[in-house]
Design an enzyme around this catalytic site. Structure first.
Site, mmCIF file in Angstrom:
data_model
loop_
_atom_site.group_PDB
_atom_site.id
_atom_site.type_symbol
_atom_site.label_atom_id
_atom_site.label_comp_id
_atom_site.label_asym_id
_atom_site.label_seq_id
_atom_site.Cartn_x
_atom_site.Cartn_y
_atom_site.Cartn_z
ATOM 1 N N HIS B 111 0.865 -1.175 0.000
ATOM 2 C CA HIS B 111 0.000 0.000 0.000
ATOM 3 C C HIS B 111 0.906 1.230 0.000
ATOM 4 O O HIS B 111 1.998 1.188 0.562
ATOM 5 C CB HIS B 111 -0.830 -0.060 1.294
ATOM 6 C CG HIS B 111 -1.903 0.984 1.420
ATOM 7 N ND1 HIS B 111 -1.651 2.267 1.825
ATOM 8 C CD2 HIS B 111 -3.243 0.919 1.211
ATOM 9 C CE1 HIS B 111 -2.789 2.957 1.877
ATOM 10 N NE2 HIS B 111 -3.774 2.156 1.504
ATOM 11 N N ASP B 188 3.063 -4.630 8.049
ATOM 12 C CA ASP B 188 1.824 -3.880 7.858
ATOM 13 C C ASP B 188 0.679 -4.885 7.953
ATOM 14 O O ASP B 188 0.427 -5.651 7.021
ATOM 15 C CB ASP B 188 1.840 -3.193 6.494
ATOM 16 C CG ASP B 188 0.537 -2.446 6.215
ATOM 17 O OD1 ASP B 188 -0.384 -2.497 7.053
ATOM 18 O OD2 ASP B 188 0.454 -1.811 5.137
ATOM 19 N N GLN B 191 -4.502 -5.290 6.699
ATOM 20 C CA GLN B 191 -5.501 -6.215 6.148
ATOM 21 C C GLN B 191 -5.486 -7.562 6.871
ATOM 22 O O GLN B 191 -6.435 -8.333 6.747
ATOM 23 C CB GLN B 191 -5.257 -6.437 4.648
ATOM 24 C CG GLN B 191 -5.429 -5.192 3.781
ATOM 25 C CD GLN B 191 -6.868 -4.697 3.690
ATOM 26 O OE1 GLN B 191 -7.813 -5.426 3.966
ATOM 27 N NE2 GLN B 191 -7.021 -3.432 3.312
ATOM 28 N N LYS B 214 -10.640 -0.609 10.027
ATOM 29 C CA LYS B 214 -10.803 -1.853 9.253
ATOM 30 C C LYS B 214 -11.108 -3.060 10.146
ATOM 31 O O LYS B 214 -11.397 -4.134 9.638
ATOM 32 C CB LYS B 214 -9.547 -2.135 8.420
ATOM 33 C CG LYS B 214 -9.286 -1.075 7.350
ATOM 34 C CD LYS B 214 -8.207 -1.511 6.362
ATOM 35 C CE LYS B 214 -7.472 -0.346 5.744
ATOM 36 N NZ LYS B 214 -8.054 0.159 4.498
ATOM 37 N N CYS B 354 -4.729 2.549 -3.710
ATOM 38 C CA CYS B 354 -3.467 2.948 -3.055
ATOM 39 C C CYS B 354 -2.387 1.891 -3.251
ATOM 40 O O CYS B 354 -1.549 1.669 -2.360
ATOM 41 C CB CYS B 354 -3.668 3.217 -1.570
ATOM 42 S SG CYS B 354 -4.775 4.584 -1.264
HETATM 43 C C1 LIG Z 1 -2.374 -2.874 3.443
HETATM 44 C C2 LIG Z 1 -2.720 -1.512 3.948
HETATM 45 N N1 LIG Z 1 -1.785 -0.766 4.554
HETATM 46 C C3 LIG Z 1 -2.043 0.454 5.049
HETATM 47 C C4 LIG Z 1 -3.304 1.005 4.941
HETATM 48 C C5 LIG Z 1 -3.508 2.389 5.479
HETATM 49 O O1 LIG Z 1 -4.467 2.440 6.503
HETATM 50 P P1 LIG Z 1 -4.971 3.867 6.966
HETATM 51 O O2 LIG Z 1 -5.539 4.539 5.753
HETATM 52 O O3 LIG Z 1 -6.015 3.618 7.976
HETATM 53 O O4 LIG Z 1 -3.792 4.589 7.501
HETATM 54 C C6 LIG Z 1 -4.324 0.271 4.313
HETATM 55 C C7 LIG Z 1 -5.690 0.783 4.136
HETATM 56 O O5 LIG Z 1 -5.969 1.805 3.567
HETATM 57 C C8 LIG Z 1 -4.015 -1.016 3.799
HETATM 58 O O6 LIG Z 1 -4.949 -1.734 3.191
#
Ligand SMILES: Cc1ncc(COP(=O)(O)O)c(C=O)c1O
Ligand SMILES: Cc1ncc(COP(=O)(O)O)c(C=O)c1O
Lengths: 150, 398, 398, 150
Positions: B111, B188, B191, B214, B354
């Site tokens: 991401h 990370d 998910q 999430k 993203c």
């Molecule tokens: C794999 C992953 N990493 C990071 C994020 C970032 O999360 P957030 O937007 O809540 O900071 C997301 C979701 O948007 C994600 O799916």
């Protein structure tokens, strides 16, 4: 959203331009080339402007995007090619006003021609950016040419 | 019920999850009856707020099996958690310091929130960013792991579950290699935390991030877990509020973890909501949620396979993937698919999610993504498949 | 009603404010009926969430009279907003770059959140931190302003209203001097925004921060406003999510303001709550709130003057101060005062209120602080004064 | 909170120690000196430990703080001065258990003597840190001496 809204969005004119876009492809000569991206969805356009004095003599482009953004580029080129720059900019203004009006602006067919088909898009804030992508790129490229010629 | 009279079919849970009533009710109760600032207040409301906030930390620690509650740091989202790590590494001294000649390894399926922080770090410190490529079926290409992760590697940061391809990565295996060369491992779990039982130690992570919204919690809250030794070595991130030990105009000293990394008034009611959310998930059972996710994903993969011209990006075996399924449909752009589906009450995501580099890897600009969660039913998958058929006919393809 | 049967007398609003029902209801409605991620989603819920989030930005822009809505950046609290500035200045190039020989000027009455970020910045960049001292009656000592703010000064960062002394600082006057020497002006409006009509341009600020939970909004949300030219010049802060224009593994480019500074999923429902909060304040009228604050503060100063052995720290003229009143009571430690008051349902704050240097300036370790807000009544002040008398008798002083 | 709770917190013994603290002031000789702060409220203690073999022969301190933290320092010195280090550490453990028990631990007067007066404090999480400040400082200083003598 209802089916009616959907049909208002995807007017036949739009789908026609999408399937058979006008003026597509990158051509020479040109004085400015720009590359614009819609950051939220990744749609892109590379666009060239060729001015002949104060007349928009060609606008060519290569783009990846949805039906709205593709059709909008096609309609835009129909509207600006062959016009004087200031007339074309006025049309740009008119289209911008329509798009930002959230569905409350009545489009003027004499000015916008096929562009009036985008009236339905104004009700979908997420899609307005799609419709504006190539218009913004054209304005940017034209401004660059004007600047250099000063 | 949405405009148009269709019931909502929400298949955008990888973007953000819907909230159970108990999460909302817990937040409202807190706002109406225990609202005060934490840590600083001696009065009854203050004690209640602090108690609620700190017990949310206990709940989160239990949820991810953290060895110590003090290792759980509340951030505003997963992005801040990942940036906290990259940002403090920029100022770290000693073992963790990063400079010219050092390497940071990520993957091509990250991401943006796990790419850009490392780009900023390596650019600013003159270090080198490298990454694992992807195989055609959407897995990490580990064939060059021993060359890629080497004695110059200081950090390996990777996603546990891809938000675009759904791929579940062999995090513990990669962590083993990283630890061999002395690198720290950042996971990370944005998910993964919603779908899999998480055990930070078993995962081999030194640091791990996820996001509240999430895991059926509210926005405005994320979590960074870190091993105490690593967190203790990192310099402070944001300065102010309760992250201090003592402040003089000339110099300050800092509090221990977790407060060292929690400057200012924290997201209090958000932490309380997150506490209720992880309790809710634990009560349902993460094993059960995982099994449900696999069943729904399997059912969805079968259904999608019946749609002509549809290509799924990522692994096709439901036992090897999470619940996010991105796909292409010949002749219709993802925006247009999402729009037609929306006209039938079906919410999916269209775009690059993203994860632009992962899209570029597969030669696509954007894709359509359906993502399920514990509340998703097979009937909703049927509605999606029908909706896709309708989309094809609407755009007269095939 | 609290344990013990006393009605709550909440005099800790400078710490965090209580929320009107409309703020809570707006948040619940959003969570239950419009919950989706913003910017990224094409579906109906996504459009509703984006609309709600972005219209909160419009409301905040109007509340502080920002020339452009795009200049309003949502952060998690005021501390993050101030750190965002100090942190990005560390990586700035061109005019805004800070290095050896450069100076940053703050004041001795700052909250830790407006001290520590500047200590970190100046230490890390080899610059020098300087500060305005305080007069005995709790005002800024401006006698040496022309020497203190000089051609080496890059940043002047100060609080508009002190959270400890209550002092209202002549921000526009100091900004004038700062601009003369080419410095940028950062205003901490955390205590001003709740009480005074704010006009960012009239205040002379280049950047201005405040926090949601003190303006009857929720926790988890803060605001950084900045002049477009300054924000455009600053490099990005946190990387990821929607702060990008395009991302390739090798390099990324960034979105324009405000998104450039809003990495990751923003505090959505919190922004929506903040929008409802500033609407509520505007409906009551900031002029009316300010007048009420001055009346209550005047009444409180009179009442406190009747308590033997009580000394107020800070200005004694209610027209020159905000509603936070810190005081000492001979022979009883602030903790003990707060505890006895709490036993009578009166909530005040005891400690250093995150302003240790200001306490040190007046030779005290800690103080007791009462702070009122638009819902505070004279009867509550009477209860405080009685409570203090009771405290004295409980500890057998005087 | 009720008046009864308040009286349970502020026992006469506590108020006596507060008004007339034992062993207060910094004295020589000492092998270690530490400075501890309660970050939330700013209370501070500077504390010195003098060991004679394995016996705590003096603990001296200077402190600023509330009644609970002042009285606790006073009671602590009464309890540890003159004891063997391991006995004193055991008393420290017992006091810690009492303080962290949220009011559910029954204190043992034989071990804690005046320290049992702090049983009421355990019900006030915000005040537990006050009661522990000097105890933690003592433990820290003692550990430093032990370390150096190895
Ligand atoms: C794999 C992953 N990493 C990071 C994020 C970032 O999360 P957030 O937007 O809540 O900071 C997301 C979701 O948007 C994600 O799916
Ligand atoms: C003057 C001042 N600045 C900054 C802050 C920090 O606000 P927050 O804790 O919401 O970041 C506060 C309040 O705590 C304050 O009173």
């Amino acid at each position: 959203m209802t089916n009616q809204d959907l049909d208002a969005l995807y007017q036949e004119i739009i789908l026609d331009h999408y399937k058979h876009p006008h003026h597509k492809g990158l051509r020479e000569p040109f004085e400015a080339e720009v590359h614009h991206v819609n950051p939220t969805c990744g749609d892109e356009v590379t666009l060239r402007v060729h001015l002949d004095g104060d007349v928009v003599s060609d606008v060519s482009y290569d783009s990846v995007g949805c039906s709205i953004s593709q059709a909008s580029a096609s309609v835009m080129t129909d509207l600006v090619i062959g016009r004087k720059v200031d007339e074309a900019l006025a049309i740009h203004e008119e289209f911008l006003t329509l798009m930002q009006g959230r569905g409350s602006v009545e489009p003027d067919e004499d000015v916008l021609e096929d562009g009036i088909a985008f009236a339905g898009v104004a009700k979908f804030p997420a899609r307005v950016k799609c419709a504006l992508l190539s218009w913004m790129a054209w304005k940017d490229a034209t401004a660059q040419v004007m600047e250099e010629s000063h | 019920m949405l405009a148009g009279g269709y019931p909502l079919v929400y298949l955008d849970s990888a973007n953000t999850s819907q909230k159970p009533q108990v999460v909302i009710d817990t937040m409202v109760d807190h706002l109406e009856r225990h609202n005060a600032n934490v840590a600083r207040a001696m009065h009854q409301l203050g004690a209640e707020a602090s108690e609620a906030f700190e017990s949310a930390r206990d709940k989160v620690a239990a949820f991810i099996k953290a060895p110590s509650r003090d290792e759980v740091i509340f951030t505003k989202n997963a992005s801040e958690a990942l940036n906290l790590v990259a940002n403090t590494l920029a100022w770290a001294t000693g073992d963790l310091a990063i400079g010219a000649g050092d390497e940071v390894v990520i993957t091509e399926m990250e991401h943006h929130s796990n790419i850009v922080p490392w780009q900023l770090l390596t650019e600013r410190k003159g270090a080198t960013l490298r990454w694992f490529g992807l195989t055609d079926d959407g897995h990490l290409d580990l064939s060059n792991i021993d060359e890629l992760v080497n004695e110059r590697t200081k950090v390996v940061s990777l996603t546990w579950v891809s938000n675009m391809l759904g791929t579940v990565n062999p995090v513990a295996e990669i962590a083993r290699r990283a630890h061999e060369v002395g690198a720290i491992v950042v996971v990370d779990a944005s998910q993964a935390a919603p779908q899999l039982p998480v055990d930070v130690v078993a995962a081999g992570a030194d640091l791990l991030a996820f996001t509240g919204h999430k895991v059926v919690g509210p926005t405005g809250i994320g979590v960074l877990w870190g091993r105490r030794e690593v967190l203790d070595q990192l310099p402070p991130f944001l300065g102010g509020g309760e992250m201090i030990e003592t402040v003089r105009m000339e110099r300050s000293t800092y509090a221990g973890i977790p407060h060292k990394f929690e400057a200012g008034t924290p997201p209090i009611v958000e932490a309380v909501g997150l506490g209720a959310a992880v309790d809710y998930l634990s009560a349902v059972g993460m094993e059960a949620i995982h099994a449900h996710e696999q069943a729904v994903t399997g059912y969805a993969l079968e259904g999608l396979a019946t749609v002509p011209g549809l290509t799924v990006l990522g692994p096709l075996d439901p036992t090897q993937r999470g619940g996010a399924i991105s796909f292409e449909l010949d002749g219709v752009h993802p925006h247009d698919i999402a729009q037609v589906l929306d006209s039938r009450g079906i919410a999916v995501r269209a775009g690059h999610h993203c994860a632009k580099p992962a899209h570029a890897r597969f030669g696509v600009q954007s894709s359509t993504r359906m993502s399920s969660y514990l509340y998703t039913t097979p009937a909703e998958i049927d509605a999606l498949v029908e909706g896709l058929e309708y989309t094809r006919s609407y755009f007269k393809v095939g």
